[in-house]
Design a protein around this motif. Sequence first.
Motif, PDB file in Angstrom:
ATOM      1  N   PHE A 190       0.804  -1.452  -0.006  1.00 27.08           N
ATOM      2  CA  PHE A 190       0.051   0.058  -0.066  1.00 27.08           C
ATOM      3  C   PHE A 190       0.913   1.294  -0.040  1.00 27.08           C
ATOM      4  CE2 PHE A 190       0.684  -1.177   4.336  1.00 27.08           C
ATOM      5  CZ  PHE A 190       0.678  -0.017   5.211  1.00 27.08           C
ATOM      6  N   PHE A 191       0.445   2.451  -0.505  1.00 28.85           N
ATOM      7  CA  PHE A 191       1.312   3.408  -0.524  1.00 28.85           C
ATOM      8  C   PHE A 191       0.476   4.820  -0.568  1.00 28.85           C
ATOM      9  CE2 PHE A 191      -0.390   1.751  -4.368  1.00 28.85           C
ATOM     10  CZ  PHE A 191      -0.633   2.800  -5.359  1.00 28.85           C
ATOM     11  N   ALA A 192       1.277   5.842  -0.136  1.00 28.38           N
ATOM     12  CA  ALA A 192       1.114   7.322  -0.422  1.00 28.38           C
ATOM     13  C   ALA A 192       1.344   7.830  -1.915  1.00 28.38           C
ATOM     14  CB  ALA A 192       1.851   8.036   0.510  1.00 28.38           C
ATOM     15  N   LYS A 193       0.444   8.401  -2.421  1.00 29.16           N
ATOM     16  CA  LYS A 193       0.901   8.601  -3.867  1.00 29.16           C
ATOM     17  C   LYS A 193       0.435  10.159  -4.273  1.00 29.16           C
ATOM     18  CE  LYS A 193      -0.443   7.128  -8.561  1.00 29.16           C
ATOM     19  NZ  LYS A 193      -0.778   8.452  -9.322  1.00 29.16           N
ATOM     20  N   GLY A 194       1.317  10.940  -4.706  1.00 30.08           N
ATOM     21  CA  GLY A 194       1.088  12.095  -5.171  1.00 30.08           C
ATOM     22  C   GLY A 194       1.244  12.220  -6.799  1.00 30.08           C
ATOM     23  N   THR A 195       0.436  12.984  -7.312  1.00 25.15           N
ATOM     24  CA  THR A 195       0.460  13.424  -8.768  1.00 25.15           C
ATOM     25  C   THR A 195       1.712  13.453  -9.305  1.00 25.15           C
ATOM     26  OG1 THR A 195      -0.976  14.160 -10.657  1.00 25.15           O
ATOM     27  CG2 THR A 195      -0.032  15.715  -8.986  1.00 25.15           C
ATOM     28  N   ILE A 196       1.609  13.320 -10.804  1.00 23.39           N
ATOM     29  CA  ILE A 196       3.022  13.227 -11.529  1.00 23.39           C
ATOM     30  C   ILE A 196       4.327  12.706 -10.944  1.00 23.39           C
ATOM     31  CG2 ILE A 196       2.075  15.211 -13.135  1.00 23.39           C
ATOM     32  CD1 ILE A 196       3.632  17.204 -11.449  1.00 23.39           C
ATOM     33  N   GLY A 197       4.014  11.681 -10.177  1.00 25.25           N
ATOM     34  CA  GLY A 197       5.114  10.710  -9.849  1.00 25.25           C
ATOM     35  C   GLY A 197       5.709  10.555  -8.509  1.00 25.25           C
ATOM     36  N   GLN A 198       4.871  10.865  -7.630  1.00 30.97           N
ATOM     37  CA  GLN A 198       5.547  11.034  -5.887  1.00 30.97           C
ATOM     38  C   GLN A 198       4.666   9.634  -5.622  1.00 30.97           C
ATOM     39  OE1 GLN A 198       7.028  13.567  -6.771  1.00 30.97           O
ATOM     40  NE2 GLN A 198       5.693  14.157  -8.108  1.00 30.97           N
ATOM     41  N   TYR A 199       5.728   8.708  -4.726  1.00 29.84           N
ATOM     42  CA  TYR A 199       5.192   7.379  -4.314  1.00 29.84           C
ATOM     43  C   TYR A 199       6.207   7.090  -2.786  1.00 29.84           C
ATOM     44  CZ  TYR A 199       3.725   6.327  -8.901  1.00 29.84           C
ATOM     45  OH  TYR A 199       2.918   6.221 -10.146  1.00 29.84           O
ATOM     46  N   VAL A 200       5.273   6.705  -1.687  1.00 30.22           N
ATOM     47  CA  VAL A 200       5.897   6.178  -0.586  1.00 30.22           C
ATOM     48  C   VAL A 200       5.146   4.880  -0.491  1.00 30.22           C
ATOM     49  CG1 VAL A 200       6.467   6.296   1.603  1.00 30.22           C
ATOM     50  CG2 VAL A 200       6.074   8.527   0.321  1.00 30.22           C
ATOM     51  N   ILE A 201       6.024   3.769  -1.116  1.00 28.21           N
ATOM     52  CA  ILE A 201       5.323   2.397  -1.131  1.00 28.21           C
ATOM     53  C   ILE A 201       5.978   1.531   0.193  1.00 28.21           C
ATOM     54  CG2 ILE A 201       5.327   0.344  -2.644  1.00 28.21           C
ATOM     55  CD1 ILE A 201       6.183   2.445  -4.783  1.00 28.21           C
ATOM     56  N   ILE A 202       4.879   0.974   0.737  1.00 29.84           N
ATOM     57  CA  ILE A 202       5.108   0.008   1.537  1.00 29.84           C
ATOM     58  C   ILE A 202       4.774  -1.289   1.613  1.00 29.84           C
ATOM     59  CG2 ILE A 202       4.498  -0.286   4.187  1.00 29.84           C
ATOM     60  CD1 ILE A 202       3.334   2.994   3.696  1.00 29.84           C
ATOM     61  N   VAL A 203       5.879  -2.111   1.735  1.00 35.09           N
ATOM     62  CA  VAL A 203       5.665  -3.727   1.531  1.00 35.09           C
ATOM     63  C   VAL A 203       5.776  -4.555   2.779  1.00 35.09           C
ATOM     64  CG1 VAL A 203       6.301  -5.540  -0.189  1.00 35.09           C
ATOM     65  CG2 VAL A 203       6.295  -3.194  -0.769  1.00 35.09           C
ATOM     66  N   PRO A 204       4.779  -4.636   3.473  1.00 36.54           N
ATOM     67  CA  PRO A 204       5.074  -5.295   4.773  1.00 36.54           C
ATOM     68  C   PRO A 204       5.720  -6.811   4.673  1.00 36.54           C
ATOM     69  CG  PRO A 204       2.921  -4.464   4.700  1.00 36.54           C
ATOM     70  CD  PRO A 204       3.320  -4.268   3.286  1.00 36.54           C
ATOM     71  N   SER A 205       5.140  -7.335   3.909  1.00 36.55           N
ATOM     72  CA  SER A 205       6.013  -8.866   3.683  1.00 36.55           C
ATOM     73  C   SER A 205       7.416  -8.802   3.225  1.00 36.55           C
ATOM     74  CB  SER A 205       5.078  -9.738   2.600  1.00 36.55           C
ATOM     75  OG  SER A 205       5.478  -8.944   1.203  1.00 36.55           O
ATOM     76  N   GLN A 206       7.739  -7.880   2.819  1.00 32.93           N
ATOM     77  CA  GLN A 206       9.151  -7.580   2.314  1.00 32.93           C
ATOM     78  C   GLN A 206      10.141  -6.864   3.304  1.00 32.93           C
ATOM     79  OE1 GLN A 206      10.496  -9.124  -0.195  1.00 32.93           O
ATOM     80  NE2 GLN A 206       8.797 -10.260  -0.406  1.00 32.93           N
ATOM     81  N   HIS A 207       9.297  -6.307   4.340  1.00 31.72           N
ATOM     82  CA  HIS A 207      10.046  -5.239   5.409  1.00 31.72           C
ATOM     83  C   HIS A 207      10.602  -4.102   4.680  1.00 31.72           C
ATOM     84  CE1 HIS A 207       9.388  -8.390   8.440  1.00 31.72           C
ATOM     85  NE2 HIS A 207      10.021  -9.375   7.648  1.00 31.72           N
ATOM     86  N   LEU A 208       9.921  -3.659   3.446  1.00 32.51           N
ATOM     87  CA  LEU A 208      10.225  -2.522   2.576  1.00 32.51           C
ATOM     88  C   LEU A 208       9.400  -1.366   2.487  1.00 32.51           C
ATOM     89  CD1 LEU A 208      12.708  -2.872   0.351  1.00 32.51           C
ATOM     90  CD2 LEU A 208      10.989  -3.550  -1.109  1.00 32.51           C
ATOM     91  N   VAL A 209      10.389  -0.332   2.345  1.00 32.72           N
ATOM     92  CA  VAL A 209       9.842   1.034   1.768  1.00 32.72           C
ATOM     93  C   VAL A 209      10.400   1.562   0.884  1.00 32.72           C
ATOM     94  CG1 VAL A 209       9.465   3.585   2.753  1.00 32.72           C
ATOM     95  CG2 VAL A 209       9.112   1.457   4.382  1.00 32.72           C
ATOM     96  N   ILE A 210       9.673   1.880  -0.267  1.00 33.65           N
ATOM     97  CA  ILE A 210      10.515   2.769  -1.574  1.00 33.65           C
ATOM     98  C   ILE A 210       9.794   3.887  -1.792  1.00 33.65           C
ATOM     99  CG2 ILE A 210      10.704   2.196  -3.675  1.00 33.65           C
ATOM    100  CD1 ILE A 210      10.278  -0.781  -3.567  1.00 33.65           C
TER     101      ILE A 210
END
Length: 475
Positions: free
Chosen positions: A418-438
């Motif tokens: 699941f992720f925070a998303k801003g227009t024209i290309g902004q992302y904070v992507i959270i992947v709990p199964s991978q212990h990962l934030v991109i």
Amino acid sequence: MTRRKLFLILAATTAFGALALSAARARDVPEVATGFVANVICSETFVSGLDPRRNLTETTDAMPGAGLITWAMDTEVDLDRKDVTVTLFGLGRSHAIYREGMGCTLDHGETLGEIALPPLRPQAALLPEIAGPALVAPQTPQLAAPIDRAFAEPAEPPFRHTRAVLVLKDGRIVAERYADGIGTDTPLLGFSATKSVISALIGILMRDGKLAIDRPVPIAAWQDPKDPRHAITVDQLLRHTAGLALGSSLQASLASVLEPVNRMKFMESDMAAFAESAPLESAPGRVWNYHDGNYLILSHLIRNAAGGHAADVMRFAREELFGPLGMRNVVMQFDAAGTPEGSGAMMASARDWARFGQLYLDDGMAGGKRILPEGWVKYSASPTPRAWVGIGAGFWTDLGDSFGANYRVAHGWPRDAFFAKGTIGQYVIIVPSQHLVIVRLGRSPNMPPEADGVFDLVRDVVTATSASARLAGGN
């Protein structure tokens, strides 16, 4: 005919068709268009320190059809006064003013005085440090490759204009890279990723018993039980199902200047009051319609609960969220009435966006302290019925069976992301199964969906970090 020319013709046809169908709203076009440009250029010149010419080019490149009018725009940046004035055809004029610690605000004729912000008090972060002061180079060649690709520009438009990519694994940065002129401490506009921060602040008010998720919101204009808006709940505002007639905020293009919600953002001094005055177009809870007015109203609720003034909001946000997470390069921006522009104007460094993502990876906890109420993270990521893009309560989500969630999963995203998303290309992507934030920040068109390269980035980073974990485990 090249693909780009065809794309521009289609964009122009759509835009001018909309203009012909809405002559009344078309009168707003010059001020809405210049207001958007003035606000972005002001924010990222005086807060981010970016070159205004490059910034204007990258931003308008990412918005289909914008070139049809930007050639007629005159943008004046005054480095001494710290303001930006934009005019279009001599008809529309917008003026954005920078105020220390407050970012930029559009001036609609009122006097914008300085605001006495609360002093920055030393506050030990509860979240452990995610990196040292130095730039963290990719830890493996497998991880370096997708980040290199994220910054590589295609031979023809649409271009990506990637500004920052950061990978956080198990609470530590394992790779980060920035475009020229941008560093680890540079605050960058999150656009609608700001909505996820507003959702978090609403969660904190829930934790403290100051708001309830399923009760009518305490908006003065809606208190008459006979007013059908009286039934609107916080949950419906968070999920964009409140039913207010304000148009849509899904697109960033020339045609979108016609939406009433953009009159709210670029022509009104009190954005929340404008949103709260809108009538219903559907019964609360019945129809999903993503627009910024919902989050301006939520921002008004935060302002009221914090004490009623911009300085109170800043104190509340720092003490309850930014400080505990160690988010040190954050600028909240406000409208002329003192309400945070919570639909799309918060600025933060890529590292600070990553710290925010880590809070959600850790189920709302930081250093053993509960920041968000128990169950809030699960609630935030839970899918909203009829939201075809795949969206929850303040976050976009791959959970559920929406078109958007299935599309992302088919392109390599994990189902639990699941992720925070801003227009024209902004992302904070959270992947709990991978212990990962991109974290990915930039200036890329919303369409086609592959234009920003984020599908490939997420898929390849998940693969690279999973392989690294397996190798480490084997050792």
